[in-house]
Scaffold this motif. Structure first.
Motif, PDB file in Angstrom:
ATOM      1  N   MET A 294     -42.868  46.517 -21.786  1.00  0.00           N
ATOM      2  CA  MET A 294     -42.101  47.319 -22.585  1.00  0.00           C
ATOM      3  C   MET A 294     -40.591  46.638 -22.513  1.00  0.00           C
ATOM      4  O   MET A 294     -40.011  46.885 -21.509  1.00  0.00           O
ATOM      5  CB  MET A 294     -42.287  48.796 -22.457  1.00  0.00           C
ATOM      6  CG  MET A 294     -40.972  49.628 -22.676  1.00  0.00           C
ATOM      7  SD  MET A 294     -41.172  51.347 -22.602  1.00  0.00           S
ATOM      8  CE  MET A 294     -40.469  51.576 -21.219  1.00  0.00           C
ATOM      9  N   PRO A 295     -40.381  45.941 -23.676  1.00  0.00           N
ATOM     10  CA  PRO A 295     -38.930  45.386 -23.603  1.00  0.00           C
ATOM     11  C   PRO A 295     -37.875  46.831 -23.747  1.00  0.00           C
ATOM     12  O   PRO A 295     -37.940  47.851 -24.035  1.00  0.00           O
ATOM     13  CB  PRO A 295     -38.764  44.783 -24.895  1.00  0.00           C
ATOM     14  CG  PRO A 295     -40.241  44.738 -25.531  1.00  0.00           C
ATOM     15  CD  PRO A 295     -40.930  45.956 -24.740  1.00  0.00           C
TER      16      PRO A 295
ATOM     17  N   PRO B 185     -28.018  32.869 -13.491  1.00  0.00           N
ATOM     18  CA  PRO B 185     -28.347  34.286 -14.079  1.00  0.00           C
ATOM     19  C   PRO B 185     -27.813  35.340 -13.676  1.00  0.00           C
ATOM     20  O   PRO B 185     -26.948  35.294 -12.679  1.00  0.00           O
ATOM     21  CB  PRO B 185     -29.660  34.423 -13.537  1.00  0.00           C
ATOM     22  CG  PRO B 185     -30.027  33.453 -12.470  1.00  0.00           C
ATOM     23  CD  PRO B 185     -28.869  32.472 -12.612  1.00  0.00           C
ATOM     24  N   LEU B 186     -27.441  36.363 -14.498  1.00  0.00           N
ATOM     25  CA  LEU B 186     -26.976  37.646 -13.912  1.00  0.00           C
ATOM     26  C   LEU B 186     -27.609  38.533 -13.165  1.00  0.00           C
ATOM     27  O   LEU B 186     -28.960  38.713 -13.480  1.00  0.00           O
ATOM     28  CB  LEU B 186     -26.647  38.427 -15.467  1.00  0.00           C
ATOM     29  CG  LEU B 186     -25.602  39.470 -15.426  1.00  0.00           C
ATOM     30  CD1 LEU B 186     -24.265  38.936 -14.887  1.00  0.00           C
ATOM     31  CD2 LEU B 186     -25.501  40.351 -16.767  1.00  0.00           C
TER      32      LEU B 186
ATOM     33  N   ALA C  92     -35.849  34.568 -21.650  1.00  0.00           N
ATOM     34  CA  ALA C  92     -37.274  34.434 -21.502  1.00  0.00           C
ATOM     35  C   ALA C  92     -37.814  33.180 -21.113  1.00  0.00           C
ATOM     36  O   ALA C  92     -38.876  33.024 -20.652  1.00  0.00           O
ATOM     37  CB  ALA C  92     -37.921  35.327 -22.719  1.00  0.00           C
ATOM     38  N   GLN C  93     -37.216  32.246 -21.949  1.00  0.00           N
ATOM     39  CA  GLN C  93     -37.600  30.888 -21.982  1.00  0.00           C
ATOM     40  C   GLN C  93     -37.262  30.271 -20.739  1.00  0.00           C
ATOM     41  O   GLN C  93     -38.534  29.534 -20.352  1.00  0.00           O
ATOM     42  CB  GLN C  93     -36.656  30.108 -23.129  1.00  0.00           C
ATOM     43  CG  GLN C  93     -37.190  29.019 -23.674  1.00  0.00           C
ATOM     44  CD  GLN C  93     -36.378  28.249 -24.912  1.00  0.00           C
ATOM     45  OE1 GLN C  93     -35.373  28.817 -24.987  1.00  0.00           O
ATOM     46  NE2 GLN C  93     -36.993  27.429 -25.463  1.00  0.00           N
ATOM     47  N   ASP C  94     -36.507  30.604 -19.928  1.00  0.00           N
ATOM     48  CA  ASP C  94     -36.369  29.959 -18.635  1.00  0.00           C
ATOM     49  C   ASP C  94     -37.367  30.449 -17.844  1.00  0.00           C
ATOM     50  O   ASP C  94     -37.862  29.903 -16.923  1.00  0.00           O
ATOM     51  CB  ASP C  94     -34.873  30.310 -18.043  1.00  0.00           C
ATOM     52  CG  ASP C  94     -33.846  29.758 -18.767  1.00  0.00           C
ATOM     53  OD1 ASP C  94     -34.034  28.654 -19.692  1.00  0.00           O
ATOM     54  OD2 ASP C  94     -32.510  30.045 -18.730  1.00  0.00           O
TER      55      ASP C  94
ATOM     56  N   ILE D 154     -39.926  28.599 -15.650  1.00  0.00           N
ATOM     57  CA  ILE D 154     -39.990  28.890 -14.014  1.00  0.00           C
ATOM     58  C   ILE D 154     -41.440  29.650 -13.575  1.00  0.00           C
ATOM     59  O   ILE D 154     -42.250  29.022 -12.265  1.00  0.00           O
ATOM     60  CB  ILE D 154     -39.108  30.038 -13.527  1.00  0.00           C
ATOM     61  CG1 ILE D 154     -37.624  29.599 -13.591  1.00  0.00           C
ATOM     62  CG2 ILE D 154     -39.211  30.530 -11.943  1.00  0.00           C
ATOM     63  CD1 ILE D 154     -36.518  30.431 -13.538  1.00  0.00           C
ATOM     64  N   ARG D 155     -42.183  30.305 -14.357  1.00  0.00           N
ATOM     65  CA  ARG D 155     -43.360  30.863 -13.996  1.00  0.00           C
ATOM     66  C   ARG D 155     -44.404  29.817 -13.996  1.00  0.00           C
ATOM     67  O   ARG D 155     -45.230  29.854 -13.188  1.00  0.00           O
ATOM     68  CB  ARG D 155     -43.645  31.982 -15.010  1.00  0.00           C
ATOM     69  CG  ARG D 155     -44.952  32.667 -14.788  1.00  0.00           C
ATOM     70  CD  ARG D 155     -44.840  33.593 -13.848  1.00  0.00           C
ATOM     71  NE  ARG D 155     -46.169  33.573 -13.012  1.00  0.00           N
ATOM     72  CZ  ARG D 155     -46.087  34.254 -12.094  1.00  0.00           C
ATOM     73  NH1 ARG D 155     -45.097  35.072 -11.313  1.00  0.00           N
ATOM     74  NH2 ARG D 155     -47.403  34.317 -11.281  1.00  0.00           N
ATOM     75  N   GLU D 156     -44.469  28.617 -15.024  1.00  0.00           N
ATOM     76  CA  GLU D 156     -45.199  27.640 -15.165  1.00  0.00           C
ATOM     77  C   GLU D 156     -45.042  27.097 -13.536  1.00  0.00           C
ATOM     78  O   GLU D 156     -46.220  26.402 -13.123  1.00  0.00           O
ATOM     79  CB  GLU D 156     -44.781  26.883 -16.280  1.00  0.00           C
ATOM     80  CG  GLU D 156     -45.826  26.750 -17.435  1.00  0.00           C
ATOM     81  CD  GLU D 156     -45.513  25.626 -18.382  1.00  0.00           C
ATOM     82  OE1 GLU D 156     -45.307  24.558 -18.326  1.00  0.00           O
ATOM     83  OE2 GLU D 156     -45.002  26.269 -19.489  1.00  0.00           O
TER      84      GLU D 156
END
Length: 72
Positions: A1-2, A20-21, A37-39, A43-45
């Motif tokens: 949930m965003p 990153p913050l 989210a793109q980063d 990173i997840r990949e």
């Protein structure tokens, strides 16, 4: 949930000099890192690929050890 940022949080993010913050939960003192989210997807990949490579290496070592046991 965003979770939507408040105006103050958005201003803090916009003014951040370092990314990153880091975000801290005051109830638990747990810290989190806020990344786009793109980063995160990138990173997840990388992490998923690293885990696959480690699994492959473990299986290769296990198979090699099994073959060593079969030697006369």
């Amino acid at each position: 949930m965003p979770i939507e940022l408040t105006e103050l949080q958005q201003q803090t993010l916009d003014a951040a000099k370092e990314l990153p913050l880091k975000v801290i939960d005051p109830r638990t003192s747990a810290s989190y890192v806020l990344v786009p989210a793109q980063d995160y997807a990138m990173i997840r990949e990388v992490l998923d690929d690293e885990q696959r490579q480690q699994s492959i290496s473990r299986m290769a070592l296990k198979n090699a050890a099994g073959r060593m046991d079969d030697l006369p």
